[in-house]
Design an enzyme around this catalytic site. Structure first.
Site, short mmCIF file in Angstrom:
data_model
loop_
_atom_site.label_atom_id
_atom_site.label_comp_id
_atom_site.label_asym_id
_atom_site.label_seq_id
_atom_site.Cartn_x
_atom_site.Cartn_y
_atom_site.Cartn_z
CG HIS A 164 -3.14 3.15 2.08
ND1 HIS A 164 -3.72 2.71 0.92
CD2 HIS A 164 -3.15 2.10 2.94
CE1 HIS A 164 -4.08 1.45 1.07
NE2 HIS A 164 -3.74 1.05 2.28
CG ASN A 222 -6.77 -1.04 1.44
OD1 ASN A 222 -6.05 -0.77 0.48
ND2 ASN A 222 -6.30 -1.34 2.64
CB CYS A 277 -0.95 0.00 1.19
SG CYS A 277 -1.87 -1.54 1.33
O1 UT7 Z 1 -3.82 -1.46 3.54
C1 UT7 Z 1 -2.85 -2.00 4.36
C2 UT7 Z 1 -2.96 -1.42 5.70
N1 UT7 Z 1 -4.13 -1.94 6.35
C3 UT7 Z 1 -4.72 -1.26 7.30
O2 UT7 Z 1 -4.31 -0.15 7.59
C4 UT7 Z 1 -5.85 -1.90 8.03
C5 UT7 Z 1 -5.78 -1.52 9.47
N2 UT7 Z 1 -6.80 -2.21 10.29
C6 UT7 Z 1 -8.09 -1.90 10.23
O3 UT7 Z 1 -8.51 -1.07 9.44
C7 UT7 Z 1 -9.02 -2.55 11.23
O4 UT7 Z 1 -8.23 -3.28 12.15
C8 UT7 Z 1 -10.07 -3.49 10.59
C9 UT7 Z 1 -11.07 -2.67 9.80
C10 UT7 Z 1 -9.41 -4.51 9.70
C11 UT7 Z 1 -10.86 -4.23 11.68
O5 UT7 Z 1 -11.46 -3.27 12.56
P1 UT7 Z 1 -11.21 -3.34 14.13
O6 UT7 Z 1 -11.98 -2.25 14.72
O7 UT7 Z 1 -9.72 -3.35 14.36
O8 UT7 Z 1 -11.86 -4.71 14.50
P2 UT7 Z 1 -11.24 -5.91 15.36
O9 UT7 Z 1 -10.39 -6.76 14.48
O10 UT7 Z 1 -10.62 -5.33 16.59
O11 UT7 Z 1 -12.53 -6.71 15.75
C12 UT7 Z 1 -13.49 -6.15 16.64
C13 UT7 Z 1 -14.66 -7.10 16.75
C14 UT7 Z 1 -14.23 -8.52 17.03
O12 UT7 Z 1 -15.19 -9.08 17.92
P3 UT7 Z 1 -14.87 -9.21 19.49
O13 UT7 Z 1 -13.64 -10.05 19.57
O14 UT7 Z 1 -14.65 -7.81 19.97
O15 UT7 Z 1 -16.10 -9.85 20.02
C15 UT7 Z 1 -14.32 -9.20 15.69
O16 UT7 Z 1 -14.61 -10.59 15.81
O17 UT7 Z 1 -15.37 -7.14 15.51
C16 UT7 Z 1 -15.48 -8.50 15.07
N3 UT7 Z 1 -15.43 -8.50 13.63
C17 UT7 Z 1 -16.50 -8.29 12.84
N4 UT7 Z 1 -17.79 -8.07 13.14
C18 UT7 Z 1 -18.64 -7.90 12.11
C19 UT7 Z 1 -14.34 -8.65 12.82
N5 UT7 Z 1 -14.69 -8.56 11.54
C20 UT7 Z 1 -16.04 -8.35 11.53
C21 UT7 Z 1 -16.97 -8.16 10.51
N6 UT7 Z 1 -18.26 -7.93 10.84
N7 UT7 Z 1 -16.62 -8.15 9.20
#
Ligand code: UT7
Length: 329
Positions: A254, A285, A121
Site C-alpha cells: 500500500h 496515498n 487502504c
Molecule cells: O493509508 C492508511 C495508512 N496510513 C499510514 O500508513 C500513514 C502512517 N503515518 C505516516 O506516514 C506518518 O506518520 C506521517 C507522514 C503522517 C507523519 O510523519 P511523521 O514522521 O510521523 O511526523 P510526526 O507526526 O511525528 O510529526 C513530526 C513533526 C512534528 O513536530 P514536532 O512535534 O516534532 O515539533 C509535527 O508537528 O513534524 C511536524 N509536522 C509537520 N511539519 C511540516 C507535522 N506535519 C507537518 C507538515 N509539515 N505537513
C-alpha cells in the site's frame, strides 16, 4: 438429504488491471500554499512530490468506471461477462445504493452481484482475496475488483499532519479462472482495538462551519503498526504461497509512505533485484486504489512484466490488513 454446493475451477488469477487518476496535479509547492509545510519536509517524511486530485467534473463514479472499463477490456471481456463487482471505498457519499451498483449501471451491466467493501487502504487486497474464493468455489466466473477513492473531498486543509498525504484515483482488476496457481493464500486480519486511529467524521454530526466530514489519523501510531506488525504479515503472505524472497520479482505495498515501504523492505530482506512500487511519489496515498494503480504503473513502465510474481499488502483504517502473493496479469 444433502444439498448441492457450488464448485469451481481449482485456480484463479488476476487477468487484467486498469487505472484512472484524478487529472489535477497538486505538487508540494502548491500544497504549501495551503498548509504550513515545505517540499523538503513532505519528501523526506513520505517521498511524495505531487498528488493527483479530481478536477472539475471528475468524481469517484467517473474514475471508477474508467478504471473498470479498462480492466474489462484488457481481460478481453464485455461488461456483461462480469458476474460480480466488489468495490472497496471509504469515499462514497451514500450508505446506499452501493458504489458497486452505481458503477455496474454506468457500465451497462445488467445483473451482476454488486457490493461495496469498507476496508480502507486494505480494501483492494480484501477484494482480491474474496474474488479468488468466489471464482474457486464457483459462485462467480469473472469478478471485477475495484478500489475507488476521492479522498481530497475528506481532507481537512487545516490539519497539516494529513492534508498533504492523500490522492484521488481508482484501480481495477478482473479475477477469473486459471489453469495453474496464480493467487496465493490471502493473509488478512485486524486490530479492532485500534479502530479510532483512522476515522472519517460521523456524517450526522453538526459542524458549526458546515465543513467536513473530515478524515483524521494518528499518523505515528499507524506508522509504528505498519513497520512492525504489518511487515511481519507481508512475510507471512510470501511464506504462505511458498515463495522465497529470492523468487519474488515485485513488491507492491500500500502506497502510504516510502519510509514504511523502506522499513518493510529491511524486514523482508528482499534481494535488490526485486522491483518495488513507489507510485506514492506522483500520486499520494489513494487508499484502496493505491495497490492496483501501482501495479498498473509498473506494468505500463515496463519495470514489471506479465507473469512475474508479486507480493501485495494493504493496511489501514480499522485497523485492518490483507495481502497475498500473485502472478501479475
Ligand atoms: O493509508 C492508511 C495508512 N496510513 C499510514 O500508513 C500513514 C502512517 N503515518 C505516516 O506516514 C506518518 O506518520 C506521517 C507522514 C503522517 C507523519 O510523519 P511523521 O514522521 O510521523 O511526523 P510526526 O507526526 O511525528 O510529526 C513530526 C513533526 C512534528 O513536530 P514536532 O512535534 O516534532 O515539533 C509535527 O508537528 O513534524 C511536524 N509536522 C509537520 N511539519 C511540516 C507535522 N506535519 C507537518 C507538515 N509539515 N505537513
Amino acid at each position: 438429504m444433502s444439498i448441492r454446493t457450488s464448485q469451481g475451477p481449482q485456480f484463479a488469477r488476476i487477468m487484467s488491471v486498469g487505472g484512472s487518476r484524478g487529472s489535477r496535479v497538486v505538487d508540494n509547492a502548491e500544497m504549501c500554499t495551503m498548509i504550513d509545510s515545505s517540499d523538503e519536509w513532505i519528501q523526506q517524511r513520505t517521498g511524495i512530490r505531487e498528488r493527483r486530485w479530481v478536477a472539475d467534473g471528475e468524481t469517484a463514479l467517473s474514475l471508477g468506471s474508467a478504471a473498470a472499463r479498462t480492466a474489462i477490456e484488457r481481460a478481453g471481456l464485455e461488461p456483461n461477462d462480469i458476474d460480480a463487482i466488489l468495490v472497496s471505498t471509504v469515499s462514497h457519499y451514500m450508505q446506499t445504493p452501493s458504489m458497486a451498483a452505481v458503477i455496474a449501471n454506468e457500465l451497462g451491466m445488467t445483473a451482476p452481484a454488486a457490493v461495496d467493501l469498507s476496508a480502507a487502504c486494505a480494501g483492494f487486497c480484501y477484494g482480491v482475496g474474496m474474488a479468488d474464493s468466489m471464482v474457486r468455489t464457483g459462485s462467480a466466473t469473472y469478478v471485477l475488483v475495484l478500489g475507488v477513492e476521492v479522498l481530497s473531498d475528506y481532507i481537512d486543509i487545516k490539519d497539516r499532519s494529513t492534508a498533504f498525504l492523500f490522492g484521488d484515483g481508482a484501480g481495477a482488476v478482473v479475477v477469473g479462472p486459471s489453469d495453474s496457481p496464480a493467487i496465493g493464500p490471502t493473509l488478512w486480519g485486524s486490530d479492532p482495538t485500534q479502530h479510532e486511529v483512522i476515522t472519517i467524521d460521523d456524517w450526522r454530526e453538526e459542524r458549526p462551519d458546515g465543513e467536513g466530514p473530515f478524515l483524521h489519523m494518528e499518523g505515528r501510531q499507524v506508522f509504528k503498526w505498519a513497520t512492525t506488525f504489518i511487515a511481519g504479515k507481508a512475510r507471512e503472505a510470501l511464506d504462505a504461497a511458498q515463495v522465497s524472497p529470492e523468487e519474488l520479482d515485485v513488491f507492491i505495498p500500500h502506497q502510504a509512505n516510502n519510509r514504511i515501504t523502506d522499513s518493510m523492505l529491511r524486514h523482508l530482506k528482499l534481494p535488490a533485484s526485486v522491483v518495488v512500487a513507489r507510485d506514492i511519489v506522483g500520486m499520494g496515498n489513494s487508499s484502496a486504489a493505491s495497490v492496483p494503480l501501482a501495479m498498473e504503473a509498473l506494468l505500463e513502465s515496463g519495470d514489471a512484466t506479465s507473469g512475474q510474481t508479486a507480493l501485495m499488502i494493504g493496511f489501514g483504517a480499522g485497523l485492518v490488513f490483507a495481502g497475498q502473493t500473485v502472478l501479475l496479469p
